[in-house]
Write a protein that holds these residues in place. Structure first.
Motif, mmCIF file in Angstrom:
data_model
loop_
_atom_site.group_PDB
_atom_site.id
_atom_site.type_symbol
_atom_site.label_atom_id
_atom_site.label_comp_id
_atom_site.label_asym_id
_atom_site.label_seq_id
_atom_site.Cartn_x
_atom_site.Cartn_y
_atom_site.Cartn_z
ATOM 1 N N CYS A 1 0.832 -1.201 0.000
ATOM 2 C CA CYS A 1 0.000 0.000 0.000
ATOM 3 C C CYS A 1 0.866 1.250 0.000
ATOM 4 N N GLN A 2 0.274 2.300 -0.468
ATOM 5 C CA GLN A 2 0.961 3.586 -0.476
ATOM 6 C C GLN A 2 0.664 4.346 0.809
ATOM 7 N N ARG A 3 1.613 5.088 1.243
ATOM 8 C CA ARG A 3 1.439 5.944 2.418
ATOM 9 C C ARG A 3 0.211 6.831 2.250
ATOM 10 N N GLY A 4 -0.570 6.969 3.307
ATOM 11 C CA GLY A 4 -1.732 7.845 3.302
ATOM 12 C C GLY A 4 -3.025 7.176 2.875
ATOM 13 N N ASN B 1 -5.131 5.786 6.846
ATOM 14 C CA ASN B 1 -4.037 6.756 6.685
ATOM 15 C C ASN B 1 -2.688 6.099 7.012
ATOM 16 N N MET B 2 -2.382 5.074 6.259
ATOM 17 C CA MET B 2 -1.237 4.229 6.594
ATOM 18 C C MET B 2 0.100 4.926 6.437
ATOM 19 N N SER B 3 1.002 4.516 7.289
ATOM 20 C CA SER B 3 2.399 4.953 7.219
ATOM 21 C C SER B 3 3.270 3.697 7.235
ATOM 22 N N PRO B 4 4.544 3.823 6.912
ATOM 23 C CA PRO B 4 5.405 2.630 6.931
ATOM 24 C C PRO B 4 5.407 1.899 8.271
ATOM 25 N N GLU B 5 5.160 2.618 9.357
ATOM 26 C CA GLU B 5 5.121 1.989 10.674
ATOM 27 C C GLU B 5 3.960 1.013 10.817
ATOM 28 N N ARG C 1 -0.621 -9.710 5.511
ATOM 29 C CA ARG C 1 0.687 -9.051 5.582
ATOM 30 C C ARG C 1 0.648 -7.759 4.785
ATOM 31 N N LEU C 2 0.746 -6.632 5.492
ATOM 32 C CA LEU C 2 0.685 -5.327 4.848
ATOM 33 C C LEU C 2 2.058 -4.705 4.802
ATOM 34 N N THR C 3 2.408 -4.209 3.652
ATOM 35 C CA THR C 3 3.641 -3.449 3.492
ATOM 36 C C THR C 3 3.249 -2.063 3.009
ATOM 37 N N VAL C 4 3.675 -1.052 3.745
ATOM 38 C CA VAL C 4 3.338 0.327 3.397
ATOM 39 C C VAL C 4 4.605 1.031 2.916
ATOM 40 N N LEU C 5 4.510 1.551 1.720
ATOM 41 C CA LEU C 5 5.691 2.196 1.128
ATOM 42 C C LEU C 5 5.670 3.701 1.343
#
Lengths: 112, 115
Positions: B13-16, B82-86, B111-115
């Protein structure tokens, strides 16, 4: 609040060696105790549990654990590990409130 | 026992942005739990979701960030907003087999990876 401490983060053993993974918890009331296992690529599943009665409980695949109330411990043991026991092991405590708290996990690697 | 299915199993996913994770159980259960397992760390309880009431959040987790729905006894969703890499982590849905035994059944996780 309850907490769970697992002493070993990563254990490496050869096949047929004996295993003991330490687990201590902090909580003043009645608890239910669990060990969960996560094999590579699989989901978490129950290994064994303690509710009451005999403090020595037996689980799947030859694992056992002993509840020592005076030490707030619930150590996991297996007399002879196999390569297929390679996995991550989690100790968990469940209180009367119904919530489970997990330890940080121990990664066990068994060399063939 | 209970069989739990989670979707998606993984995503990048993309940040935000926000992502909703679905959890389907093959039987009716009262209590459902959402956990987070960050890389190299243990499982941390995010919230307890009971059907017909608001989810109960653990310290450090808030509804605005992790809104949860529980429309019936076999289904729940967790949104990571509102995802962030954390927020990169594995998110796990779990249910209690019964109040008498207390053991948890888990889905395979998302499993989520936020870029």
């Amino acid at each position: 609040a309850q907490s769970v401490s697992q002493h070993n983060h990563h254990v490496i053993l050869s096949e047929a060696a004996s295993l003991e993974l330490g687990c201590n918890y902090s909580y003043g009331g009645t608890v239910n105790l669990f060990w969960y296992v996560q094999y590579p690529g699989q989901h978490l599943q129950l290994l064994l549990k303690y509710f009451s009665g005999d403090p020595l409980v037996k689980g799947i695949k030859g694992f056992e654990a002993e509840f020592i109330k005076s030490k707030f411990s619930f150590n996991l043991r297996k007399p002879s590990v196999q390569w297929s026991d390679t996995a991550e092991y989690f100790c968990a405590v469940r209180t009367n409130a119904g919530k489970s708290t997990f330890g940080d996990g121990t990664t066990l690697t068994v060399k063939p | 026992s209970a069989v739990i299915s989670q979707k998606p199993s993984r995503d990048i996913c993309q940040r935000g942005t926000s992502l909703t994770i679905q959890c389907q159980v093959d039987s009716q259960v009262t209590m459902m739990f959402w956990y987070r397992q960050q890389p190299g760390q243990s499982l941390t309880l995010i919230a307890t979701a009971n059907q017909g009431s608001e989810a109960t959040y653990e310290s450090g987790f808030v509804i605005d960030k992790f809104p949860i729905s529980r429309p019936n006894l076999t289904f729940s969703t967790l949104t990571v907003s509102n995802m962030s890499p954390e927020d990169s982590s594995i998110y796990l849905c779990s249910v209690v087999s019964s109040l008498n035994t207390g053991e948890l059944f888990f889905g395979e996780g998302s499993r989520l990876t936020v870029l």
